[in-house]
Write an enzyme that holds these catalytic residues in place. Sequence first.
Site, PDB file in Angstrom:
ATOM      1  CG  ASP A   1       9.817  -0.256   4.203  1.00 27.68           C
ATOM      2  OD1 ASP A   1      10.307  -1.360   4.512  1.00 27.68           O
ATOM      3  OD2 ASP A   1       8.651  -0.116   3.801  1.00 27.68           O
TER       4      ASP A   1
ATOM      5  CE1 TYR B   1      -1.746  -6.111  11.221  1.00 28.19           C
ATOM      6  CE2 TYR B   1      -4.103  -6.245  11.606  1.00 28.19           C
ATOM      7  CZ  TYR B   1      -3.034  -5.777  10.865  1.00 28.19           C
ATOM      8  OH  TYR B   1      -3.270  -4.976   9.772  1.00 28.19           O
TER       9      TYR B   1
ATOM     10  N   GLY C   1      -9.670 -18.945  14.617  1.00 28.13           N
ATOM     11  CA  GLY C   1      -9.844 -17.502  14.838  1.00 28.13           C
ATOM     12  C   GLY C   1     -10.158 -16.718  13.580  1.00 28.13           C
TER      13      GLY C   1
ATOM     14  CB  ILE D   1      -6.737 -11.098  -3.942  1.00 26.39           C
ATOM     15  CG1 ILE D   1      -8.227 -11.186  -3.562  1.00 26.39           C
ATOM     16  CG2 ILE D   1      -6.564 -10.723  -5.419  1.00 26.39           C
ATOM     17  CD1 ILE D   1      -9.082 -10.006  -3.972  1.00 26.39           C
TER      18      ILE D   1
ATOM     19  CB  ALA E   1       6.224   1.036   9.116  1.00 22.73           C
TER      20      ALA E   1
ATOM     21  CB  ILE F   1      -0.953  -0.005   1.224  1.00 22.90           C
ATOM     22  CG1 ILE F   1      -1.902  -1.206   1.140  1.00 22.90           C
ATOM     23  CG2 ILE F   1      -1.734   1.302   1.311  1.00 22.90           C
ATOM     24  CD1 ILE F   1      -2.707  -1.467   2.420  1.00 22.90           C
TER      25      ILE F   1
HETATM   26  P1  NAD Z   1       3.302  -4.615   3.462  1.00 25.18           P
HETATM   27  O1  NAD Z   1       3.918  -5.702   4.287  1.00 25.18           O
HETATM   28  O2  NAD Z   1       3.479  -4.653   2.000  1.00 25.18           O
HETATM   29  O3  NAD Z   1       3.773  -3.180   3.988  1.00 25.18           O
HETATM   30  C1  NAD Z   1       4.322  -2.938   5.263  1.00 25.18           C
HETATM   31  C2  NAD Z   1       5.651  -2.191   5.063  1.00 25.18           C
HETATM   32  O4  NAD Z   1       6.172  -1.839   6.354  1.00 25.18           O
HETATM   33  C3  NAD Z   1       6.706  -3.043   4.377  1.00 25.18           C
HETATM   34  O5  NAD Z   1       7.365  -2.267   3.390  1.00 25.18           O
HETATM   35  C4  NAD Z   1       7.663  -3.429   5.493  1.00 25.18           C
HETATM   36  O6  NAD Z   1       8.986  -3.638   5.020  1.00 25.18           O
HETATM   37  C5  NAD Z   1       7.544  -2.230   6.404  1.00 25.18           C
HETATM   38  N1  NAD Z   1       7.846  -2.517   7.812  1.00 25.18           N
HETATM   39  C6  NAD Z   1       7.377  -3.532   8.579  1.00 25.18           C
HETATM   40  N2  NAD Z   1       7.854  -3.446   9.828  1.00 25.18           N
HETATM   41  C7  NAD Z   1       8.660  -2.339   9.848  1.00 25.18           C
HETATM   42  C8  NAD Z   1       9.447  -1.735  10.851  1.00 25.18           C
HETATM   43  N3  NAD Z   1       9.525  -2.241  12.094  1.00 25.18           N
HETATM   44  N4  NAD Z   1      10.146  -0.610  10.544  1.00 25.18           N
HETATM   45  C9  NAD Z   1      10.098  -0.099   9.286  1.00 25.18           C
HETATM   46  N5  NAD Z   1       9.371  -0.628   8.297  1.00 25.18           N
HETATM   47  C10 NAD Z   1       8.651  -1.748   8.579  1.00 25.18           C
HETATM   48  O7  NAD Z   1       1.746  -4.625   3.848  1.00 25.18           O
HETATM   49  P2  NAD Z   1       0.547  -3.663   3.395  1.00 25.18           P
HETATM   50  O8  NAD Z   1      -0.583  -4.556   3.084  1.00 25.18           O
HETATM   51  O9  NAD Z   1       1.000  -2.662   2.411  1.00 25.18           O
HETATM   52  O10 NAD Z   1       0.224  -2.931   4.788  1.00 25.18           O
HETATM   53  C11 NAD Z   1       0.436  -1.544   5.019  1.00 25.18           C
HETATM   54  C12 NAD Z   1      -0.294  -1.143   6.301  1.00 25.18           C
HETATM   55  O11 NAD Z   1      -1.698  -1.314   6.125  1.00 25.18           O
HETATM   56  C13 NAD Z   1       0.084  -1.974   7.524  1.00 25.18           C
HETATM   57  O12 NAD Z   1       0.102  -1.112   8.661  1.00 25.18           O
HETATM   58  C14 NAD Z   1      -1.056  -2.964   7.643  1.00 25.18           C
HETATM   59  O13 NAD Z   1      -1.227  -3.430   8.968  1.00 25.18           O
HETATM   60  C15 NAD Z   1      -2.216  -2.100   7.193  1.00 25.18           C
HETATM   61  N6  NAD Z   1      -3.387  -2.863   6.706  1.00 25.18           N
HETATM   62  C16 NAD Z   1      -3.312  -3.597   5.545  1.00 25.18           C
HETATM   63  C17 NAD Z   1      -4.459  -4.267   5.087  1.00 25.18           C
HETATM   64  C18 NAD Z   1      -4.481  -5.080   3.825  1.00 25.18           C
HETATM   65  O14 NAD Z   1      -5.531  -5.632   3.480  1.00 25.18           O
HETATM   66  N7  NAD Z   1      -3.388  -5.165   3.079  1.00 25.18           N
HETATM   67  C19 NAD Z   1      -5.655  -4.184   5.817  1.00 25.18           C
HETATM   68  C20 NAD Z   1      -5.663  -3.453   7.008  1.00 25.18           C
HETATM   69  C21 NAD Z   1      -4.532  -2.773   7.434  1.00 25.18           C
HETATM   70  C1  UD1 Z   2      -6.535  -9.063   6.032  1.00 28.85           C
HETATM   71  C2  UD1 Z   2      -5.129  -8.459   6.110  1.00 28.85           C
HETATM   72  C3  UD1 Z   2      -4.904  -7.792   7.447  1.00 28.85           C
HETATM   73  C4  UD1 Z   2      -6.025  -6.796   7.663  1.00 28.85           C
HETATM   74  C5  UD1 Z   2      -7.410  -7.436   7.528  1.00 28.85           C
HETATM   75  C6  UD1 Z   2      -8.499  -6.367   7.574  1.00 28.85           C
HETATM   76  C7  UD1 Z   2      -3.243  -9.419   4.862  1.00 28.85           C
HETATM   77  C8  UD1 Z   2      -2.248 -10.511   4.778  1.00 28.85           C
HETATM   78  N1  UD1 Z   2      -4.098  -9.483   5.906  1.00 28.85           N
HETATM   79  O1  UD1 Z   2      -6.685 -10.154   6.975  1.00 28.85           O
HETATM   80  O2  UD1 Z   2      -3.652  -7.104   7.478  1.00 28.85           O
HETATM   81  O3  UD1 Z   2      -5.884  -6.168   8.923  1.00 28.85           O
HETATM   82  O4  UD1 Z   2      -7.502  -8.073   6.255  1.00 28.85           O
HETATM   83  O5  UD1 Z   2      -9.737  -6.892   7.192  1.00 28.85           O
HETATM   84  O6  UD1 Z   2      -3.274  -8.510   4.066  1.00 28.85           O
HETATM   85  N2  UD1 Z   2      -7.370 -17.925   2.741  1.00 28.85           N
HETATM   86  C9  UD1 Z   2      -7.476 -19.120   2.047  1.00 28.85           C
HETATM   87  N3  UD1 Z   2      -6.383 -19.596   1.371  1.00 28.85           N
HETATM   88  C10 UD1 Z   2      -5.186 -18.935   1.367  1.00 28.85           C
HETATM   89  C11 UD1 Z   2      -5.086 -17.695   2.074  1.00 28.85           C
HETATM   90  C12 UD1 Z   2      -6.202 -17.219   2.753  1.00 28.85           C
HETATM   91  O7  UD1 Z   2      -8.531 -19.771   2.031  1.00 28.85           O
HETATM   92  O8  UD1 Z   2      -4.233 -19.412   0.739  1.00 28.85           O
HETATM   93  C13 UD1 Z   2      -8.556 -17.392   3.446  1.00 28.85           C
HETATM   94  C14 UD1 Z   2      -8.342 -17.102   4.921  1.00 28.85           C
HETATM   95  O9  UD1 Z   2      -8.518 -18.247   5.711  1.00 28.85           O
HETATM   96  C15 UD1 Z   2      -9.423 -16.045   5.163  1.00 28.85           C
HETATM   97  C16 UD1 Z   2      -9.504 -15.298   3.829  1.00 28.85           C
HETATM   98  O10 UD1 Z   2      -8.879 -16.138   2.863  1.00 28.85           O
HETATM   99  O11 UD1 Z   2     -10.663 -16.675   5.410  1.00 28.85           O
HETATM  100  C17 UD1 Z   2      -8.798 -13.952   3.856  1.00 28.85           C
HETATM  101  O12 UD1 Z   2      -7.497 -14.130   4.394  1.00 28.85           O
HETATM  102  P1  UD1 Z   2      -6.355 -12.996   4.326  1.00 28.85           P
HETATM  103  O13 UD1 Z   2      -6.197 -12.515   2.943  1.00 28.85           O
HETATM  104  O14 UD1 Z   2      -5.172 -13.538   5.042  1.00 28.85           O
HETATM  105  O15 UD1 Z   2      -7.006 -11.746   5.090  1.00 28.85           O
HETATM  106  P2  UD1 Z   2      -7.588 -11.435   6.550  1.00 28.85           P
HETATM  107  O16 UD1 Z   2      -7.271 -12.506   7.530  1.00 28.85           O
HETATM  108  O17 UD1 Z   2      -9.004 -11.051   6.315  1.00 28.85           O
END
Ligand code: NAD
Ligand code: UD1
Length: 309
Positions: free
Chosen positions: A34, A146, A275, A191, A78, A15
């Site tokens: 980062d 988390y 969970g 995805i 981060a 993101i």
């Molecule tokens: P990502 O792992 O691609 O991005 C996280 C970034 O933070 C990475 O570049 C990683 O190297 C860096 N990072 C991790 N720990 C660090 C540290 N201690 N110091 C410095 N850098 C650090 O994941 P993302 O999906 O892009 O997530 C970005 C943010 O959005 C996170 O805070 C995550 O919890 C939040 N978030 C993501 C989702 C989702 O669906 N992807 C949903 C809810 C919240």
């Molecule tokens: C995701 C985010 C989390 C965020 C949350 C907010 C990631 C890795 N996790 O968690 O940071 O806070 O949304 O809603 O971005 N599954 C399968 N097969 C697989 C992988 C996953 O069946 O190979 C299923 C899982 O069991 C789950 C669903 O897909 O039921 C979604 O899983 P996942 O993408 O890990 O997301 P969340 O747990 O919803």
Amino acid sequence: EHSSPILVTGGAGFIGSHLVDALLAKGHAVRVLDNLSTGKRANLPLDNPRLELLEGDVADTALVRRAVAGCRAVAHLAAVASVQASVDDPVATHQSNFIGTLNVCEAMREAGIKRVLFASSAAVYGNNGEGQAIDEDTAKAPLTPYAADKLASEHYLDFYRRQHGLEPAVFRFFNIFGPRQDPSSPYSGVISIFTERALAGTPIILFGDGEQTRDFVYVGDLVRVLAQALELPVLEVGAVNVGLNRATSLNQLLAAIRDVLGGLPEVRHAEARPGDIKHSRANNSRLLERFEFPEPTPIREGLARLLGR
Ligand code: NAD
Ligand code: UD1
């Protein structure tokens, strides 16, 4: 005013790197902090003279102070994004997911910088949404380290708002997807894993019956909102859900991937993850009230882009 940078922590990640691109395109200077744990240099346009990369940890207080100095605003993204990683190693993930936030708050207070965007999560609601659209006042039920770290971070940001005039823009992201989401860990976003395996023709593992639902948001749609939150002159108080109020089951997701590709590899069934949240869907009326949120990218279109079709 565009000359002092916006700090994006986690800016080399999925993101974060899209936010960096959007901010650079709007003419801002950007500094990224980062530790490249999941982020990659290759996600960043490092030849852009308005972009600076600081490699290091948000848990490092002195480094965060240096990173924040001279910035006009901070986007704090981060974190260790994997919920399961926090279950397996709560002590290590707490350093990134909570201490990092506290360091950002303190450094901003010292430097007199006000505007901070925070990437919170739908995970703070736990299972309290079951089947209905979750609004921001839904009771919180952080079920994992988390989620507890995200909720605690929100409370600290609110303390710094009341006590020190910080202007936090807190977003609770639902399930974000799109290019650069790293599929390499078993705990990566579903995805990213499913599309990578569909392209490679390797088996897909479905945990549970596939009837669990998520509210999937294309990363480009999210980033438009984040950029507005950094630029708005006045922010209203209170966290904002980022979802579409649309539920997609994993079975529907697989069907959509099959439609786009014209086929699917073998789907293997495994036990539901302990969970695992069954249904997660956002009531997004606050998002629509406070921000411009044009017609979101349909999931099929997002998938087609990911699958290169
Ligand atoms: P990502 O792992 O691609 O991005 C996280 C970034 O933070 C990475 O570049 C990683 O190297 C860096 N990072 C991790 N720990 C660090 C540290 N201690 N110091 C410095 N850098 C650090 O994941 P993302 O999906 O892009 O997530 C970005 C943010 O959005 C996170 O805070 C995550 O919890 C939040 N978030 C993501 C989702 C989702 O669906 N992807 C949903 C809810 C919240
Ligand atoms: C995701 C985010 C989390 C965020 C949350 C907010 C990631 C890795 N996790 O968690 O940071 O806070 O949304 O809603 O971005 N599954 C399968 N097969 C697989 C992988 C996953 O069946 O190979 C299923 C899982 O069991 C789950 C669903 O897909 O039921 C979604 O899983 P996942 O993408 O890990 O997301 P969340 O747990 O919803």
